[in-house]
Scaffold this motif. Structure first.
Motif, PDB file in Angstrom:
ATOM      1  N   GLU A 137      -5.412  -8.339  27.958  1.00 52.04           N
ATOM      2  CA  GLU A 137      -4.550  -7.132  28.490  1.00 52.04           C
ATOM      3  C   GLU A 137      -3.672  -8.143  30.390  1.00 52.04           C
ATOM      4  O   GLU A 137      -1.959  -7.792  29.828  1.00 52.04           O
ATOM      5  CB  GLU A 137      -4.609  -6.253  29.618  1.00 52.04           C
ATOM      6  CG  GLU A 137      -5.244  -5.343  28.767  1.00 52.04           C
ATOM      7  CD  GLU A 137      -6.468  -3.932  29.352  1.00 52.04           C
ATOM      8  OE1 GLU A 137      -6.461  -4.127  30.921  1.00 52.04           O
ATOM      9  OE2 GLU A 137      -7.525  -3.260  28.483  1.00 52.04           O
ATOM     10  N   LEU A 138      -3.916  -9.228  30.683  1.00 52.33           N
ATOM     11  CA  LEU A 138      -3.070 -10.127  31.071  1.00 52.33           C
ATOM     12  C   LEU A 138      -2.942 -11.425  30.703  1.00 52.33           C
ATOM     13  O   LEU A 138      -4.281 -12.138  31.037  1.00 52.33           O
ATOM     14  CB  LEU A 138      -3.839  -9.738  32.724  1.00 52.33           C
ATOM     15  CG  LEU A 138      -2.606 -10.725  33.973  1.00 52.33           C
ATOM     16  CD1 LEU A 138      -1.562 -10.456  34.123  1.00 52.33           C
ATOM     17  CD2 LEU A 138      -3.564  -9.829  35.051  1.00 52.33           C
ATOM     18  N   LEU A 195      -6.798 -15.374  34.797  1.00 44.70           N
ATOM     19  CA  LEU A 195      -5.589 -15.239  35.436  1.00 44.70           C
ATOM     20  C   LEU A 195      -5.729 -17.801  36.049  1.00 44.70           C
ATOM     21  O   LEU A 195      -6.877 -17.416  36.401  1.00 44.70           O
ATOM     22  CB  LEU A 195      -5.652 -14.985  36.644  1.00 44.70           C
ATOM     23  CG  LEU A 195      -4.849 -13.044  36.850  1.00 44.70           C
ATOM     24  CD1 LEU A 195      -4.900 -12.821  36.300  1.00 44.70           C
ATOM     25  CD2 LEU A 195      -5.367 -12.903  38.119  1.00 44.70           C
ATOM     26  N   VAL A 235      -8.834 -10.294  30.834  1.00 46.93           N
ATOM     27  CA  VAL A 235      -7.743 -10.717  31.781  1.00 46.93           C
ATOM     28  C   VAL A 235      -7.847 -12.184  32.235  1.00 46.93           C
ATOM     29  O   VAL A 235      -9.614 -12.741  31.952  1.00 46.93           O
ATOM     30  CB  VAL A 235      -8.155 -10.447  33.101  1.00 46.93           C
ATOM     31  CG1 VAL A 235      -7.137 -11.571  34.302  1.00 46.93           C
ATOM     32  CG2 VAL A 235      -7.813  -8.557  33.544  1.00 46.93           C
ATOM     33  N   ALA A 253       4.962  -4.888  27.021  1.00 50.43           N
ATOM     34  CA  ALA A 253       4.324  -5.764  27.949  1.00 50.43           C
ATOM     35  C   ALA A 253       5.664  -6.895  29.015  1.00 50.43           C
ATOM     36  O   ALA A 253       6.452  -6.443  28.688  1.00 50.43           O
ATOM     37  CB  ALA A 253       3.921  -7.251  27.644  1.00 50.43           C
ATOM     38  N   GLN A 272     -13.008 -11.320  32.483  1.00 49.78           N
ATOM     39  CA  GLN A 272     -12.192 -11.252  33.851  1.00 49.78           C
ATOM     40  C   GLN A 272     -12.333 -12.949  33.843  1.00 49.78           C
ATOM     41  O   GLN A 272     -13.625 -12.953  34.588  1.00 49.78           O
ATOM     42  CB  GLN A 272     -12.101  -9.885  34.284  1.00 49.78           C
ATOM     43  CG  GLN A 272     -11.855  -9.480  33.874  1.00 49.78           C
ATOM     44  CD  GLN A 272     -11.775  -8.080  34.879  1.00 49.78           C
ATOM     45  OE1 GLN A 272     -11.119  -8.320  36.838  1.00 49.78           O
ATOM     46  NE2 GLN A 272     -11.982  -7.012  35.532  1.00 49.78           N
ATOM     47  N   TYR A 300      -2.024 -15.027  32.561  1.00 51.61           N
ATOM     48  CA  TYR A 300      -1.150 -15.311  33.635  1.00 51.61           C
ATOM     49  C   TYR A 300      -1.572 -16.851  33.902  1.00 51.61           C
ATOM     50  O   TYR A 300      -2.734 -17.450  34.184  1.00 51.61           O
ATOM     51  CB  TYR A 300      -1.854 -14.385  34.599  1.00 51.61           C
ATOM     52  CG  TYR A 300      -0.525 -14.386  36.276  1.00 51.61           C
ATOM     53  CD1 TYR A 300       0.102 -13.534  36.234  1.00 51.61           C
ATOM     54  CD2 TYR A 300      -0.922 -14.698  36.889  1.00 51.61           C
ATOM     55  CE1 TYR A 300       1.594 -13.639  36.957  1.00 51.61           C
ATOM     56  CE2 TYR A 300      -0.534 -15.247  38.134  1.00 51.61           C
ATOM     57  CZ  TYR A 300       1.002 -14.500  38.300  1.00 51.61           C
ATOM     58  OH  TYR A 300       2.111 -14.188  39.179  1.00 51.61           O
ATOM     59  N   ARG A 353      -0.363  -6.254  28.354  1.00 43.09           N
ATOM     60  CA  ARG A 353       0.694  -5.591  29.030  1.00 43.09           C
ATOM     61  C   ARG A 353       0.950  -7.002  30.179  1.00 43.09           C
ATOM     62  O   ARG A 353       2.678  -6.826  30.545  1.00 43.09           O
ATOM     63  CB  ARG A 353       0.082  -5.242  30.712  1.00 43.09           C
ATOM     64  CG  ARG A 353      -0.769  -3.925  29.735  1.00 43.09           C
ATOM     65  CD  ARG A 353      -1.742  -2.870  30.828  1.00 43.09           C
ATOM     66  NE  ARG A 353      -1.990  -3.293  31.624  1.00 43.09           N
ATOM     67  CZ  ARG A 353      -3.097  -3.378  32.664  1.00 43.09           C
ATOM     68  NH1 ARG A 353      -3.851  -2.965  31.707  1.00 43.09           N
ATOM     69  NH2 ARG A 353      -3.133  -4.452  34.095  1.00 43.09           N
ATOM     70  N   ASP A 354       1.205  -8.162  30.377  1.00 41.43           N
ATOM     71  CA  ASP A 354       1.444  -9.356  31.673  1.00 41.43           C
ATOM     72  C   ASP A 354       1.316 -10.174  30.639  1.00 41.43           C
ATOM     73  O   ASP A 354       0.741 -11.338  30.633  1.00 41.43           O
ATOM     74  CB  ASP A 354       1.409  -8.893  32.832  1.00 41.43           C
ATOM     75  CG  ASP A 354       1.350  -7.633  34.226  1.00 41.43           C
ATOM     76  OD1 ASP A 354       2.750  -7.434  33.715  1.00 41.43           O
ATOM     77  OD2 ASP A 354       0.402  -7.310  34.265  1.00 41.43           O
TER      78      ASP A 354
END
Length: 188
Positions: free
Chosen positions: A103-104, A82, A80, A151, A56, A106, A127-128
Motif C-alpha cells: 500500500e505504501l 519506508l 508498507v 494512488a 511493515q 516510500y 495508495r502512496d
C-alpha cells in the motif's frame, strides 16, 4: 531464540552506528520491523526476503547504503516499505511489482537511479508511491501512470526533464497526472 517475535520496534536508537544483522532473518514470525532513526549503516541483508510474514518495514532516516535487495519482492505479506532519507543507490528492483498487498512504497531522499520498472504498475493496492529526490531517469511507464486513479504518486523530476517540474517538497516534484497525460512521460 525469538522465532515468535512479531514486532521489532527500535526507532530512535541512540547507540553507535551498526549494521542490520543477517540474523534478523531468523525472526520467522516478524510482522513489523521498525528501525527508523536507528543509526543503521551498510547494506540491507538479502535475507530479509525470507521473512514471509513481514507486513511493515520502517527504515527511515538512517545511513543505509547499497541497493534495494530484490529478495524483498519475496515478502508477499508486505504492505508498507519506508526507506526515506538513506543513501540507498542502484535501481528499483522489478521484483517489488509482485508485492500485491503493498500500500505504501516510500523511498524519497536516496540515490536511486535508472528507470522506473513497468512491473510497479501491478501494485493495485498501492495508495502512496513516493520517490522524489533521487536520480531516476527514463520514461514514466504507462502502467505506473494508471496507478494515478487510486494512488498518490510523487516521483520528483526525472533526470533530463524540465517540462514536468514544479517546486515542492523543497525540490523538484513531478505532477504525475500532467506528466502522464500531457508529457506522456517522455524524457530525453
Amino acid at each position: 531464540q525469538l522465532t515468535n517475535l512479531e514486532t521489532l520496534l527500535l526507532n530512535g536508537n541512540p547507540h553507535d552506528e551498526h549494521e542490520l544483522p543477517i540474523e534478523i532473518a531468523q525472526l520467522s514470525s516478524l510482522e513489523l520491523l521498525a528501525l527508523s532513526y536507528a543509526n543503521l549503516i551498510g547494506a540491507l541483508p538479502t535475507q530479509l526476503g525470507g521473512l514471509r510474514n513481514l507486513k511493515q518495514i520502517f527504515l527511515s532516516q538512517n545511513s543505509l547504503t547499497g541497493t534495494i535487495p530484490s529478495e524483498i519482492g519475496l515478502c508477499q505479506s508486505l504492505e508498507v516499505l519506508l526507506m526515506d532519507g538513506n543513501d540507498v543507490n542502484g535501481t528499483i528492483p522489478s521484483e517489488l511489482g509482485g508485492l500485491s498487498n503493498l500500500e505504501l512504497l516510500y523511498f524519497p531522499q536516496n540515490r536511486l537511479s535508472g528507470n522506473i520498472p513497468t512491473q510497479l504498475g501491478r501494485l493495485t493496492s498501492l495508495r502512496d508511491f513516493v520517490f522524489f529526490s533521487n536520480a531516476l531517469s527514463g520514461l514514466i511507464p504507462d502502467e505506473v501512470c494508471k496507478l494515478w486513479d487510486h494512488a498518490l504518486i510523487t516521483l520528483g523530476a526525472l533526470a533530463g526533464d524540465s517540462s514536468c517540474s514544479t517546486s515542492t517538497f523543497g525540490g523538484a516534484s513531478c505532477p504525475i497526472i500532467e506528466c502522464c497525460r500531457t508529457c506522456a512521460g517522455l524524457i530525453p
